[in-house]
Design an enzyme around this catalytic site. Structure first.
Site, short mmCIF file in Angstrom:
data_model
loop_
_atom_site.label_atom_id
_atom_site.label_comp_id
_atom_site.label_asym_id
_atom_site.label_seq_id
_atom_site.Cartn_x
_atom_site.Cartn_y
_atom_site.Cartn_z
N TYR A 105 0.94 -1.06 0.01
CA TYR A 105 0.17 -0.03 0.04
C TYR A 105 1.14 1.22 0.02
O TYR A 105 1.26 1.69 1.06
CB TYR A 105 -0.85 0.05 1.30
CG TYR A 105 -1.83 1.25 1.43
CD1 TYR A 105 -2.45 1.77 0.19
CD2 TYR A 105 -2.13 1.75 2.66
CE1 TYR A 105 -3.08 2.85 0.38
CE2 TYR A 105 -2.98 2.77 2.71
CZ TYR A 105 -3.49 3.57 1.85
OH TYR A 105 -4.36 4.47 1.70
N HIS A 145 -12.25 1.42 -4.15
CA HIS A 145 -11.37 0.80 -5.09
C HIS A 145 -12.30 -0.65 -5.46
O HIS A 145 -13.14 -0.97 -4.62
CB HIS A 145 -10.22 0.14 -4.66
CG HIS A 145 -9.09 1.44 -4.34
ND1 HIS A 145 -8.08 1.60 -5.26
CD2 HIS A 145 -9.20 2.38 -3.45
CE1 HIS A 145 -7.45 2.62 -4.75
NE2 HIS A 145 -8.01 3.22 -3.58
#
Length: 531
Positions: free
Chosen positions: A384, A522
């Site tokens: 991430y 997302h």
């Protein structure tokens, strides 16, 4: 958080039926009610015979003479002002040359003329109009032309009506060219779109199904979708199947997983890897009917990577005890610098040979952003990547420290076996990867610095963007902001990737996006890799 509650929550994790738009099925009962008004009138045009009659009258008079329109009193002064302004040009054409570009465009649109081009083009067009229409022309003609220059297009979903009711007719219809407004948001649900427009008459076959419409009516309604100059919307079922981009290039097409995903390989072993920024696992668990079992049955993944779990370390053990059958191997990292922030995880039914956390650099490892699992034939890094943040406060850290450190870490692992990097990499690398490239040049995720760093630290060092390799001219997004309902209109970014070592790039059977899965800003992505 007790174990029983977590077990119920996690076993109801990822229920696609609560939010998946299934092919061929609309999950909102609605009927499009099309309203169109001239100069702010709200005359409904659901009676299509009225439309045909009105348009036939327009066709009979090339200069719109004799077309009688009901103009509200509140608009009468506007029409007269337009006429008086245009009439003044006849006496002194130099006034046209003194106008600004914006004034020229507004005036041209008010008389139904295209307002594209540079200032000399606009000046010439307006002079030609004045000479042609005002020399010997009546004030009534100009007034009527002006009164036709503004329309309301209001398309509102009406709940509780029959889903598949359609309206079919063949007629001549007037299409409105939407003004391109910089910085204006696109309308959310139930908003009315207003556009100053010129009038273009074309013949169309109309088939209108449940849809939200913004801007210019498409030249072909067959299939039940609508388009604008820069935006395309369609029935809520599959908006990603319509090309949505501010500046589309020749040959670009939208990503349609139903048509573009190949069948699984029949003569080779493979692993299916998936990745998803869940934007808060706790919030995801609260969705009713959310089931990991259904996702596993549908995608049959071997490994699932999460980013932005926003969990704390005290919660991890309880969640690990409640995993679905067959996925007992899970590895979690949480932010220590800021509780309930970032976080990543790998869930796998294949037991890795080894697992590590972070990059081995304390300055980068306090936010819980990296989990690496070693399998027989490759390393899998779930990352991430830090967002550059509001005001690009972390841009320098991102492009001068983080990206290069991650790249060096990948190259070190690659000395032993190929590497796969997946996750939210927080960069739309090319203009094809973002709906509005021009408007986001200084937005986190699309700055020149981030895009250059992405190319320098990853692509130029031998790592392959598997989706772009498989689909070089395909527009497919993985992130849609909540603010303006970007998912409904497919105004998105491609921020999530599978990058692989060049040595195994040809083993990537399918790199794909799963755009119908909601629950986050997302959507999941996947990679089928032959092993």
């Amino acid at each position: 958080m007790n174990n029983q509650a977590l077990q119920i929550g996690f076993r109801t994790f990822l229920n696609l039926s609560s939010f998946t738009a299934r092919p061929g099925q609309l999950n909102i009962e609605s009927l499009v009610s099309l309203r169109a008004g001239i100069m702010c009138s709200k005359r409904p045009i659901s009676n299509l015979s009225t439309i045909s009659s009105s348009i036939n009258e327009e066709k009979k008079s090339k200069k719109l003479k004799g077309l009688k329109l009901a103009i509200p009193d509140s608009e009468d002064n506007v029409v007269k002002e337009n006429y008086q302004k245009i009439q003044s040009f006849k006496d002194d054409l130099s006034k046209i040359e003194a106008m600004t570009v914006q004034e020229l465009r507004t005036t041209l649109r008010n008389v139904g003329i295209s307002a594209k081009g540079r200032k000399p083009d606009l000046v010439s067009a307006l002079k030609n109009f004045v000479s042609k229409h005002l020399d010997g022309g009546s004030s009534q003609e100009v007034e009527q032309i002006s009164s036709n220059c503004t329309k309301n297009i209001s398309l509102q979903n009406k709940a509780g009506n029959v889903l598949d009711e359609t309206i079919n007719t063949v007629s001549e219809v007037s299409s409105c060219k939407q003004i391109k407004r910089r910085g204006k948001h696109f309308p959310a649900e139930d908003e009315t779109v207003k556009a100053d427009s010129g009038i273009i008459t074309t013949k169309k076959k109309i088939t209108i199904k449940t849809a939200e419409v913004s801007g210019k009516i498409s030249s072909d309604f067959d299939g039940g979708f609508f388009e604008t100059d820069n935006l395309v919307t369609m029935p809520q079922a599959e908006p990603w199947t319509i090309l949505a981009h501010k500046k589309p290039q020749k040959g670009w097409i939208p990503y349609n997983p139903r048509a573009m995903r190949p069948p699984p390989p029949e003569d080779a072993k493979f692993m299916k890897l998936m990745s998803w920024n869940v934007n808060g696992l706790r919030a995801l668990l609260k969705l009713e009917g959310f089931s990991a079992v259904e996702l596993a049955q549908r995608e049959n993944f071997d490994v699932l990577c999460f980013q932005e779990t926003k969990l704390q370390e005290k919660d991890v053990e309880s969640i690990k005890q409640c995993l679905i059958d067959g996925y007992e191997n899970s590895f979690w990292t949480c932010s220590r610098a800021k509780l309930g922030y970032s976080g990543a995880a790998i869930i796998s039914r294949v037991k890795p040979l080894s697992v590590s956390y972070g990059l081995g650099i304390p300055d980068h490892d306090s936010e819980g952003r990296i989990v690496t699992a070693e399998f027989d034939s490759f390393y899998l890094i779930n990352a991430y990547v830090p967002n550059s943040g509001d005001g690009l406060k972390r841009l320098s850290y991102r492009v001068t420290q983080w990206d290069s450190s991650l790249s060096n870490y990948m190259k070190e692992l690659e000395k032993s076996k190929p590497v796969i990097l997946t996750g939210d990499l927080n960069c739309a690398h090319q203009e094809i990867d973002i709906y509005n490239p021009a408007g986001n040049r200084r937005s986190a995720g699309f700055t020149d610095e981030e895009r250059q760093s992405f190319g320098t630290n990853f692509l130029s060092r031998g790592f392959v963007d598997t989706f772009r390799k498989q689909h070089p001219n395909v527009v497919g997004y993985t992130y849609w902001g909540y603010r303006h309902g970007g998912r409904k209109t497919n105004k998105g970014w491609r921020l999530d990737y599978f990058l692989v070592s060049e040595s195994i790039a040809d083993k990537a059977h399918d790199s794909y996006i799963v755009p119908d899965v909601g629950g986050s800003d997302h959507c999941p992505i996947g990679l089928i890799l032959k092993v």
